[in-house]
Design an enzyme around this catalytic site. Structure first.
Site, PDB file in Angstrom:
ATOM      1  N   HIS A   1       0.671  -1.067   0.014  1.00  0.00           N
ATOM      2  CA  HIS A   1       0.039   0.039  -0.016  1.00  0.00           C
ATOM      3  C   HIS A   1       0.957   1.385  -0.146  1.00  0.00           C
ATOM      4  O   HIS A   1       2.058   1.307   0.291  1.00  0.00           O
ATOM      5  CB  HIS A   1      -0.990   0.143   1.269  1.00  0.00           C
ATOM      6  CG  HIS A   1      -1.931  -0.929   0.837  1.00  0.00           C
ATOM      7  ND1 HIS A   1      -2.063  -2.137   1.466  1.00  0.00           N
ATOM      8  CD2 HIS A   1      -3.340  -0.467   0.517  1.00  0.00           C
ATOM      9  CE1 HIS A   1      -3.246  -2.690   1.216  1.00  0.00           C
ATOM     10  NE2 HIS A   1      -4.112  -1.795   0.832  1.00  0.00           N
TER      11      HIS A   1
ATOM     12  N   LYS B   1      -0.692   4.715   4.575  1.00  0.00           N
ATOM     13  CA  LYS B   1      -1.780   3.881   5.212  1.00  0.00           C
ATOM     14  C   LYS B   1      -1.083   3.651   6.550  1.00  0.00           C
ATOM     15  O   LYS B   1       0.143   3.230   6.555  1.00  0.00           O
ATOM     16  CB  LYS B   1      -1.666   2.643   4.307  1.00  0.00           C
ATOM     17  CG  LYS B   1      -2.833   1.843   5.099  1.00  0.00           C
ATOM     18  CD  LYS B   1      -3.067   0.609   4.162  1.00  0.00           C
ATOM     19  CE  LYS B   1      -3.991  -0.329   4.690  1.00  0.00           C
ATOM     20  NZ  LYS B   1      -5.294   0.619   4.957  1.00  0.00           N
TER      21      LYS B   1
END
Length: 235
Positions: free
Chosen positions: A131, A135
């Protein structure tokens, strides 16, 4: 449909654009530091806030009889409490670690593959998720959902661990790289070959669209706790 956005970061802004394109009105935008807002303005709420705010946001919806869809991860230690409150208040609730329509198909594929591979002792399962660097939680909620799907359907694995595939642990490797919306890979590896399934998100559009579709479905006089399987009529 009048929508409240609980959390107005990049995901909230993407949801707003898609909701407006689909003919809905966003009547409330709640940023991370906002606590004094009137949720009753909305027909339905979509929560993509932060872990520390999610439970209070969701509870506020239940207490005011506003259906709520939540995609915030990192707060699930209070999930059972939220479910009980939803039932007590006769609310309507959908939580998903990922609202992408493709990911929810991927979840079912993952479960079915785990069932098939369970008897093949020569294969070891591992997972990787990638990600963007903003995040906050690791592993991702999507990766945890995938891991739980494997554990429920595979004889060998009893729990997942971050970066630890020893004993009967299912190892999840979490990587953070700039501007990666989300890639999840499940691998079954033996001495002779590797079988791999993967979902790669190209943008946040898929997550946002799924959340709006879930809100549209939930608003239709529903009561109870639901999942994206109910929305998509799968599983």
């Amino acid at each position: 449909m009048k929508i409240a956005l609980l959390g107005y970061g990049r995901m909230g802004q993407t949801i707003e654009k898609i909701a407006v394109d689909r003919g809905h009105e966003v009547v409330l935008r709640v940023d991370k530091d906002d606590t004094d807002y009137d949720i009753t303005k909305a027909d339905v709420a979509i929560d993509f806030s932060i872990p520390d705010a999610a439970f209070n946001n969701i509870s506020n919806c239940f207490n005011n009889k506003v259906p709520v869809v939540s995609g915030t991860t990192g707060w699930l230690d209070k999930y059972d409490e939220a479910v009980e409150l939803c039932k007590e208040k006769k609310g309507a609730f959908i939580y998903a670690s990922n609202f992408s329509l493709g990911v929810n198909i991927f979840f079912e594929l993952n479960k079915n593959l785990a069932k098939m591979m369970s008897q093949l002792k020569q294969y070891k399962v591992s997972m990787e998720e990638i990600h963007h660097t903003k995040k906050l939680d690791a592993p991702s909620g999507t990766a945890i959902t995938l891991a739980e799907g494997i554990i429920e359907n595979h004889e060998k694995y009893t729990e997942w661990k971050l970066n630890d595939g020893s004993n009967n642990n299912l190892s999840i490797v979490a990587k953070r790289i700039d501007d990666v919306p989300g890639t999840h890979t499940v691998s079954y590896e033996s001495d002779v070959d590797t079988l791999m399934i993967q979902h790669t998100a190209h943008s946040r559009q898929g997550f946002a669209l799924g959340a709006v579709i879930a809100a549209e479905w939930l608003k239709e006089d529903k009561t109870g706790v639901f999942t994206m399987n109910d929305v998509l009529n799968i599983g």
